[in-house]
Design a protein around this motif. Structure first.
Motif, short mmCIF file in Angstrom:
data_model
loop_
_atom_site.label_atom_id
_atom_site.label_comp_id
_atom_site.label_asym_id
_atom_site.label_seq_id
_atom_site.Cartn_x
_atom_site.Cartn_y
_atom_site.Cartn_z
N VAL A 83 0.83 -1.20 0.00
CA VAL A 83 0.00 0.00 0.00
C VAL A 83 0.87 1.26 0.00
O VAL A 83 0.38 2.36 0.21
N ASP A 84 2.19 1.07 -0.22
CA ASP A 84 3.13 2.17 -0.43
C ASP A 84 3.26 3.06 0.80
O ASP A 84 3.30 4.29 0.69
N LEU A 85 3.33 2.44 2.00
CA LEU A 85 3.52 3.21 3.21
C LEU A 85 4.95 3.20 3.71
O LEU A 85 5.28 3.91 4.65
N SER A 86 5.80 2.36 3.12
CA SER A 86 7.16 2.24 3.63
C SER A 86 8.15 2.84 2.64
O SER A 86 7.84 3.06 1.48
N GLY A 87 9.35 3.08 3.12
CA GLY A 87 10.37 3.63 2.24
C GLY A 87 11.74 3.31 2.77
O GLY A 87 11.90 2.75 3.85
N GLY A 109 -16.25 0.89 13.20
CA GLY A 109 -14.88 0.63 13.67
C GLY A 109 -13.91 0.61 12.50
O GLY A 109 -14.30 0.60 11.33
N ALA A 110 -12.61 0.61 12.83
CA ALA A 110 -11.61 0.64 11.77
C ALA A 110 -10.27 0.11 12.27
O ALA A 110 -9.97 0.19 13.46
N ALA A 111 -9.50 -0.43 11.34
CA ALA A 111 -8.12 -0.82 11.59
C ALA A 111 -7.25 -0.01 10.64
O ALA A 111 -7.41 -0.11 9.41
N VAL A 112 -6.34 0.80 11.18
CA VAL A 112 -5.53 1.70 10.39
C VAL A 112 -4.05 1.32 10.51
O VAL A 112 -3.51 1.26 11.62
N LEU A 113 -3.43 1.02 9.39
CA LEU A 113 -1.99 0.76 9.36
C LEU A 113 -1.27 2.10 9.36
O LEU A 113 -1.29 2.83 8.36
N GLU A 124 5.07 -3.67 11.75
CA GLU A 124 3.97 -2.76 11.46
C GLU A 124 3.40 -2.19 12.75
O GLU A 124 3.39 -2.86 13.79
N LEU A 125 2.89 -0.96 12.66
CA LEU A 125 2.21 -0.32 13.77
C LEU A 125 0.79 0.01 13.33
O LEU A 125 0.59 0.67 12.31
#
Length: 205
Positions: A83-87, A109-113, A124-125
């Motif tokens: 999902v292109d969150l890391s670098g 409700g939701a789960a957010v990376l 991951e957090l």
């Protein structure tokens, strides 16, 4: 219960979903080509059907968390990379608009990376909120995967291999998540918790 991939931004939900689907499609296709895998080979490695992989690579599907985990593991990368969150920077800041909502519950409700590392080791957090009557069931993660949880509000009902554990606000837990497990809200108040996930390389397949 429908699991959707959703980047949390100020854009309309349909625009956010389209942006996520496009990013996942690009990264899956690129990683698959880098590893010189056919769609059939990736399907065998991941346990995800070829038809679903075709939909993902053509940005016609918002896959569930479980599907993303299987595809990422088969490609030797983290979900964050898909999902292109890391670098690769020494320090990388991820603002609120870059966080990815990878599950939306039926009650809100939701789960957010929030942020994730590059592979091969995955770290991951996450930020979770489950409303009353919401429950998220997770498939076993690859061998050696561990999760650290800290509940900040409400009471989490954590179930591992069919055994329930109540985790009230202010309490932390270590979870061996390479076995069937689920998270649920216990009581009339929403439960909120932060979760760190560690998945070691070399144990995914």
């Amino acid at each position: 219960m429908t699991e959707q991939v959703n980047i949390v931004t100020g854009a309309a939900p349909e625009d956010a979903e389209a942006a996520t689907a496009t990013a996942v499609a690009r990264h899956v296709a690129e990683r698959r080509r880098e590893r010189r895998l056919s769609l059939d080979a990736l399907a065998r490695l991941s346990g995800v059907s070829k038809g679903m992989l075709v939909q993902i690579e053509n940005a016609r599907s918002n896959p569930s968390i479980a599907t993303l985990c299987r595809v990422a593991a088969a490609l030797g990368v983290s979900v964050a990379q898909l999902v292109d969150l890391s670098g690769g920077e020494v320090v990388r800041l991820v603002g609120p608009g870059e966080a990815a909502r990878l599950w939306a519950g039926p009650e809100g409700g939701a789960a957010v990376l929030l942020v994730g590392s590059d592979g091969p080791d995955m770290l991951e957090l996450w930020r979770w909120e489950l409303k009353p009557r919401e429950r998220h069931v997770s498939d076993p993660h690859p061998a050696g995967t561990r999760e650290l949880l800290h509940v900040t509000a409400g009471t989490l009902l954590l179930e591992v291999e069919g055994r329930p554990h109540e985790v009230p606000a202010g309490t932390s837990a270590l979870l061996h998540s390479d076995r069937p497990h689920s998270y649920a809200c216990k009581g009339a108040r929403p439960v909120r918790f932060t979760m760190a996930v560690m998945e070691p390389a070399g144990r995914r397949f």
